[in-house]
Write an enzyme that holds these catalytic residues in place. Structure first.
Site, short mmCIF file in Angstrom:
data_model
loop_
_atom_site.label_atom_id
_atom_site.label_comp_id
_atom_site.label_asym_id
_atom_site.label_seq_id
_atom_site.Cartn_x
_atom_site.Cartn_y
_atom_site.Cartn_z
N GLU A 36 8.49 -28.31 -24.00
CA GLU A 36 7.50 -27.24 -23.75
C GLU A 36 6.69 -27.00 -25.01
O GLU A 36 5.48 -26.76 -24.97
CB GLU A 36 8.22 -25.96 -23.32
CG GLU A 36 7.30 -24.81 -22.92
CD GLU A 36 6.88 -23.91 -24.08
OE1 GLU A 36 7.45 -24.06 -25.17
OE2 GLU A 36 5.97 -23.08 -23.90
N ASP A 79 10.65 -17.26 -20.59
CA ASP A 79 10.44 -17.86 -21.91
C ASP A 79 10.36 -16.72 -22.92
O ASP A 79 9.38 -15.98 -22.95
CB ASP A 79 9.13 -18.68 -21.89
CG ASP A 79 8.88 -19.40 -23.22
OD1 ASP A 79 7.89 -20.14 -23.29
OD2 ASP A 79 9.68 -19.20 -24.16
#
Ligand code: DTR
Ligand code: ZN
Ligand code: ZN
Length: 436
Positions: A167, A196
């Site tokens: 990511e 996140d």
């Protein structure tokens, strides 16, 4: 029991059991409060963070894409999910000349045409262990998944969980997953929930402003705690929900803040320190287990569960009651082998069995379309549970509800399994009867 009565019992029971197997018709998000949501033990989430910290420490201080610490992290998460009965797969991709991995975990059962997915990126930056970014999201999603298994939750919709690689390099893993998900499969995903950074040391409580149903689900949860939330405005494109949103999948998620500065007004409503970043260790070596606010982690972990249970439909959680269980593995010989059984001896139950006898089945077997699985009552009455459906799917991890009210409760109940087609094998792992 006379043959005619047994046949009617079989027909009746199979019709009823099949009715039970079909479950409720697909539903939209369950009305809030319509399903009991279990608490997520924050101690368990913190233990996962401690384990991820140990992995980083043992692998050069980080869990970054292409480094040993990332592969060790993904193997750690996968092992826990495999042990809990999830169907897992590792998806490989290449980025920057290094191999990356996504981990996908499906909870068997639920409507395969209505998938609710929760995910988080598991990679860190190279400069540190990435405990808040994003061990926090990964550990919360892991513990929510393990709680699904631990409680035997059987949702109306199908649950899928994802841990993304790379990511930090630009949403590489989640983009790879979505780009390689066939259009027909994308259409089945009714919601993707992204987590996140949900344990920031100077936390804010931000909710993604994307799909309104998902947004409201999170807002309602925090409102119930009396905690004000703010809309996450600068999140678009900033995390793994973006690839899902870009193909039209409803998305949502939670965030406690990164390097932006907490204002005085935000400190007034959330506490913490104004004029200081939400996470001063963002993308730094100090993003360790000391870089977590336990209250924020606890609240957000419970919010993860609230959204998963609420959005996956009314579902069922096995009743509490008197449990009789056989955990001995019984090998199922490949076709044309004989049927095998796992037996539980029920004692101390007065009268007949209930109309909602809970039958927990855990069969580890590839290609479950080979299998015929029956519950056999002490008097020999057969209640068919599974009759060669499921095709190439693996494992039967299911709680059935059987109307056994015509059966005397006490006696030897058997789970019977037979493999009716060659080439795939497996075993009965667990057979559990719960008398509510
Ligand atoms: N890109 C994430 C951190 C991040 C920054 N802004 C937002 C908004 C919503 C979610 C995440 C983020 C990372 O560094 O992993
Ligand atoms: Zn980051
Ligand atoms: Zn992140």
């Amino acid at each position: 029991m006379k043959l005619s009565a047994r046949l009617s019992a079989l027909a009746g029971s199979s019709a009823l059991v099949l009715g039970a197997l079909a479950g409720a018709a697909p539903a939209s998000a369950a009305p809030s409060g319509a399903v009991a949501v279990p608490d997520i033990a924050v101690a368990n989430v913190k233990q996962h963070l401690a384990d991820l910290q140990s992995i980083a420490t043992a692998n050069g201080g980080n869990r970054a894409h292409g480094r040993a610490g990332y592969k060790a992290s993904i193997d750690f998460v996968k092992a826990k999910l495999d042990a809990a009965g999830f169907t897992t797969s590792l998806q490989q991709f290449t980025s920057g000349g290094a191999t990356g991995y996504n981990l996908i975990a499906d909870w068997p059962g639920g409507d395969p045409n209505q998938v609710i997915m929760a995910g988080s990126h598991l990679d860190s930056v190279t400069s540190g262990p990435g405990i808040n970014d994003n061990g926090s999201g990964s550990a919360a999603v892991l513990e929510a998944a393990l709680t699904v298994a631990r409680t035997g939750y059987q949702p109306t919709k199908h649950l899928r969980f994802g841990w993304w690689g790379a990511e930090e390099l630009g949403l590489i893993g989640s983009k790879y997953y979505v780009n390689n998900l066939p259009t027909t499969e994308r259409a089945k995903v009714k919601g993707y929930l992204n987590f996140d950074m949900i344990g920031s040391p100077n936390p804010g409580y931000f909710v993604y402003d994307d799909d309104p149903t998902i947004e409201q689900t999170f807002k309602s949860y925090f409102a119930g705690l009396g905690i004000p939330t703010e809309i996450e405005t600068e999140g678009d494109g900033r995390s793994d929900h973006a690839p899902f949103k870009n193909v039209g999948i409803p998305v949502g998620g939670l965030f406690t803040g990164a390097d932006y500065i907490k204002t005085a007004a935000q400190a007034q409503k959330w506490g913490g320190t104004s004029g200081q970043a939400f996470d001063r260790c963002y993308h730094s070596s100090c993003d360790t287990t000391a870089n977590i606010n336990d209250t924020a982690l606890d609240r957000n972990s419970d919010a993860v569960a609230h959204a998963i249970w609420t959005l996956s439909g009314t579902g069922t959680t096995p009743p509490t009651g008197t449990v009789f269980e056989n955990t001995a593995d019984v090998t199922i010989p490949d076709s044309p082998g004989a049927a095998v059984t796992s037996t539980v001896n029920v004692t101390g139950i007065t009268g007949n069995a209930p109309s909602n006898l809970s039958v927990g089945v855990n069969i580890v077997h590839t290609y479950i379309g080979d299998l015929v699985v029956d519950l056999v009552a002490p008097d020999g009455t057969v209640y068919n549970l599974h009759n060669r459906t499921g095709g190439s799917a693996d494992n039967i991890v299911q709680t059935y509800t059987v109307n056994a009210s015509s059966e005397v409760a006490n006696g030897a109940w058997k789970l019977r399994a037979q493999d009716k087609a060659g080439a795939d094998t497996g075993y009965i792992s667990n057979f559990k009867l719960t008398f509510p």
